[in-house]
Design a protein around this motif. Sequence first.
Motif, mmCIF file in Angstrom:
data_model
loop_
_atom_site.group_PDB
_atom_site.id
_atom_site.type_symbol
_atom_site.label_atom_id
_atom_site.label_comp_id
_atom_site.label_asym_id
_atom_site.label_seq_id
_atom_site.Cartn_x
_atom_site.Cartn_y
_atom_site.Cartn_z
ATOM 1 N N ILE A 91 15.574 6.933 -0.999
ATOM 2 C CA ILE A 91 14.608 6.898 0.075
ATOM 3 C C ILE A 91 14.982 8.235 1.109
ATOM 4 O O ILE A 91 15.997 8.301 1.123
ATOM 5 N N GLU A 92 13.774 8.944 1.334
ATOM 6 C CA GLU A 92 13.798 10.013 2.091
ATOM 7 C C GLU A 92 12.981 9.782 2.971
ATOM 8 O O GLU A 92 11.664 9.347 3.069
ATOM 9 N N ASP A 93 13.482 10.385 4.383
ATOM 10 C CA ASP A 93 12.425 10.322 5.427
ATOM 11 C C ASP A 93 12.101 8.914 5.869
ATOM 12 O O ASP A 93 10.765 8.851 6.155
ATOM 13 N N SER A 94 12.896 7.840 5.726
ATOM 14 C CA SER A 94 12.535 6.659 6.049
ATOM 15 C C SER A 94 11.505 5.729 5.499
ATOM 16 O O SER A 94 11.875 4.598 5.125
ATOM 17 N N THR A 95 10.618 6.396 4.894
ATOM 18 C CA THR A 95 9.381 5.547 4.340
ATOM 19 C C THR A 95 9.165 6.423 2.997
ATOM 20 O O THR A 95 8.084 5.736 2.243
ATOM 21 N N ARG B 66 3.080 2.767 3.144
ATOM 22 C CA ARG B 66 2.267 2.767 4.449
ATOM 23 C C ARG B 66 3.115 1.850 5.434
ATOM 24 O O ARG B 66 3.134 2.129 6.728
ATOM 25 N N ASP B 67 3.530 0.761 4.823
ATOM 26 C CA ASP B 67 3.874 -0.460 5.970
ATOM 27 C C ASP B 67 5.609 -0.384 5.645
ATOM 28 O O ASP B 67 6.322 -0.763 4.761
ATOM 29 N N ALA B 68 6.223 0.155 6.629
ATOM 30 C CA ALA B 68 7.840 0.445 6.652
ATOM 31 C C ALA B 68 8.741 -0.657 6.214
ATOM 32 O O ALA B 68 9.708 -0.795 5.868
ATOM 33 N N LYS B 69 7.937 -2.045 6.806
ATOM 34 C CA LYS B 69 8.549 -3.104 6.743
ATOM 35 C C LYS B 69 8.610 -3.615 5.163
ATOM 36 O O LYS B 69 9.502 -4.410 4.942
ATOM 37 N N LEU B 70 8.044 -2.975 4.276
ATOM 38 C CA LEU B 70 7.758 -3.513 2.918
ATOM 39 C C LEU B 70 8.538 -2.595 2.007
ATOM 40 O O LEU B 70 8.373 -2.501 0.766
ATOM 41 N N LEU B 71 9.175 -1.565 2.739
ATOM 42 C CA LEU B 71 9.832 -0.326 1.961
ATOM 43 C C LEU B 71 10.897 -1.065 1.139
ATOM 44 O O LEU B 71 11.031 -0.698 0.084
ATOM 45 N N ASP B 72 11.904 -1.959 1.699
ATOM 46 C CA ASP B 72 12.925 -2.447 0.701
ATOM 47 C C ASP B 72 12.594 -3.376 -0.294
ATOM 48 O O ASP B 72 12.984 -3.422 -1.313
ATOM 49 N N THR B 73 11.355 -4.088 -0.032
ATOM 50 C CA THR B 73 10.648 -5.148 -1.090
ATOM 51 C C THR B 73 10.342 -3.913 -2.173
ATOM 52 O O THR B 73 10.456 -4.446 -3.394
ATOM 53 N N GLU C 276 0.857 -1.251 0.147
ATOM 54 C CA GLU C 276 0.110 -0.034 -0.139
ATOM 55 C C GLU C 276 0.978 1.201 -0.060
ATOM 56 O O GLU C 276 1.852 1.415 0.704
ATOM 57 N N ILE C 277 0.646 2.294 -0.840
ATOM 58 C CA ILE C 277 1.154 3.612 -0.783
ATOM 59 C C ILE C 277 0.515 4.684 -0.971
ATOM 60 O O ILE C 277 -0.859 4.498 -1.072
ATOM 61 N N SER C 278 1.038 5.772 -0.560
ATOM 62 C CA SER C 278 0.153 6.962 -0.544
ATOM 63 C C SER C 278 0.017 7.530 -1.688
ATOM 64 O O SER C 278 0.250 6.937 -2.916
ATOM 65 N N ASP C 279 -1.019 8.653 -2.223
ATOM 66 C CA ASP C 279 -0.995 9.163 -3.449
ATOM 67 C C ASP C 279 0.488 9.510 -4.003
ATOM 68 O O ASP C 279 1.337 10.075 -3.251
ATOM 69 N N ILE C 280 0.677 9.136 -5.204
ATOM 70 C CA ILE C 280 1.872 9.890 -5.648
ATOM 71 C C ILE C 280 1.975 11.196 -6.247
ATOM 72 O O ILE C 280 1.016 11.671 -6.874
ATOM 73 N N ALA C 281 2.753 11.851 -5.795
ATOM 74 C CA ALA C 281 3.065 13.142 -6.183
ATOM 75 C C ALA C 281 3.748 13.245 -7.222
ATOM 76 O O ALA C 281 5.073 12.477 -7.109
ATOM 77 N N THR C 282 3.811 14.296 -8.226
ATOM 78 C CA THR C 282 4.410 14.519 -9.519
ATOM 79 C C THR C 282 4.881 15.743 -9.395
ATOM 80 O O THR C 282 3.996 16.547 -10.106
ATOM 81 N N SER C 283 5.943 16.301 -9.309
ATOM 82 C CA SER C 283 6.355 17.609 -9.166
ATOM 83 C C SER C 283 8.030 17.708 -9.456
ATOM 84 O O SER C 283 8.641 17.057 -9.074
ATOM 85 N N ASP C 284 8.549 18.956 -9.971
ATOM 86 C CA ASP C 284 10.006 18.965 -10.415
ATOM 87 C C ASP C 284 10.545 17.817 -10.846
ATOM 88 O O ASP C 284 11.791 17.500 -10.704
ATOM 89 N N GLY C 285 9.703 17.229 -11.957
ATOM 90 C CA GLY C 285 10.324 16.002 -12.699
ATOM 91 C C GLY C 285 10.452 14.813 -11.832
ATOM 92 O O GLY C 285 11.447 14.047 -12.197
ATOM 93 N N LYS C 286 9.807 14.664 -10.844
ATOM 94 C CA LYS C 286 10.114 13.667 -9.986
ATOM 95 C C LYS C 286 8.635 12.804 -9.416
ATOM 96 O O LYS C 286 7.702 13.369 -9.446
ATOM 97 N N LEU C 287 8.872 11.556 -9.195
ATOM 98 C CA LEU C 287 7.782 10.719 -8.644
ATOM 99 C C LEU C 287 8.156 10.863 -6.874
ATOM 100 O O LEU C 287 9.203 10.248 -6.691
#
Length: 382
Positions: A138-142, A107-114, A91-102
């Motif tokens: 990765i920025e701000d941990s999640t 939502r679950d920090a345990k699945l970040l590396d996956t 599960e992820i939050s809404d994707i922000a697209t600005s400044d040429g980035k995604l």
Amino acid sequence: MLDFPRWKTWLVIVSTAFGLILAIPSLMTAAQRAAVLPDWIAKVHINLGLDLSGGSQLLLEADVADVKKQQIDQMEDVVRDVLRKAEPKIEISDIATSDGKLAFMVRDAKLLDTAVDLLNKQTAGVALTGQKDWTIRIEDSTRIVMQPTDAGTTARIAEQIDTARNVVAKRIDPDGTKEVTVVKQGADRILVQVPGLQDPEQLKRLLGKTAKLEFKAVDLTADPAEVAQGHAPIGSIIVPTSEGGKIALKRKAVVSGEDLNSARQDFDENGAVIVSLSFNSQGGKKFGRWTVDNVGKPFAIVLDDIVLQSPNIREPILGGNAQISGGFTVDSANELAITLRSGKLPVALRVMDQRSVGPELGQDSIRSGVIAGVVATIALIF
């Protein structure tokens, strides 16, 4: 004194006269040929180059901003699809697209590396540069931030400019009968020369559309007040209409220009000018199934990210055919049909230089050639 048989003399005279007759159309303008000569003779002529007949020239350049936007839009779809299909689902939050980035949060920090591992598999190396086409950090941990690299963007432009050159050539010369010049200049430019065309604006109109045709569902759950402010529900986008308004559409297209078989200028039952479309078998089936399930609901015909029409589906459209109407002239409908038949431009092109070249530079050469031909013919006969 040489003594030639009479039949040989007449053969030379008749052959020379016939050659002169066939050469006449090449010495006349298109308007003069149409007004004076029979069709069978008027069609036999040499297409003079830009230096002899004059014409229009455009220098087109790939729009880098458009290329980057395409990269962002496509990767956004990839991210949603890959993480939704992951096991377990990420599960992820809404994707922000600005400044040429995604940018988005897992939502679950345990699945970040996956998530990062899965997304790394969606990136690719760029030729022999040793670089990837996307960076992932990765920025701000999640929070995952993805950005296309310069090498990736450059490679994409080089790939798309080749396709764009072919599309441009088909739009200008759909029948392959004109001596037009459409060549690459450098990595991101295309030079276009059209002999005989003195109006660069006409050429710009023909090449100005990317011809991205899509049929999309209208989001009936959208709040009109929110739409007016540019806010769409999740899974939908706000698209401007040709009348100056805004409408919320489902992000995914039902069918697109890639599903087209043909497009042509036509007339409806009331005599109004339209563009008739015919889908291929796959597109016809998709469109047919969708209209069966959505009778009574509106859909939008979108060209180059502008809604041309949003009619209601009165009954299932099963024949694989559709039409676009809306204030066309015969010329503008023909231009749109040619544009759609030639396929969409993979990238927006900007006009860097335009010029009209007059035929005066080549007139002396043509005049000298005519005089030389006449003198040679007379000398040959006598």
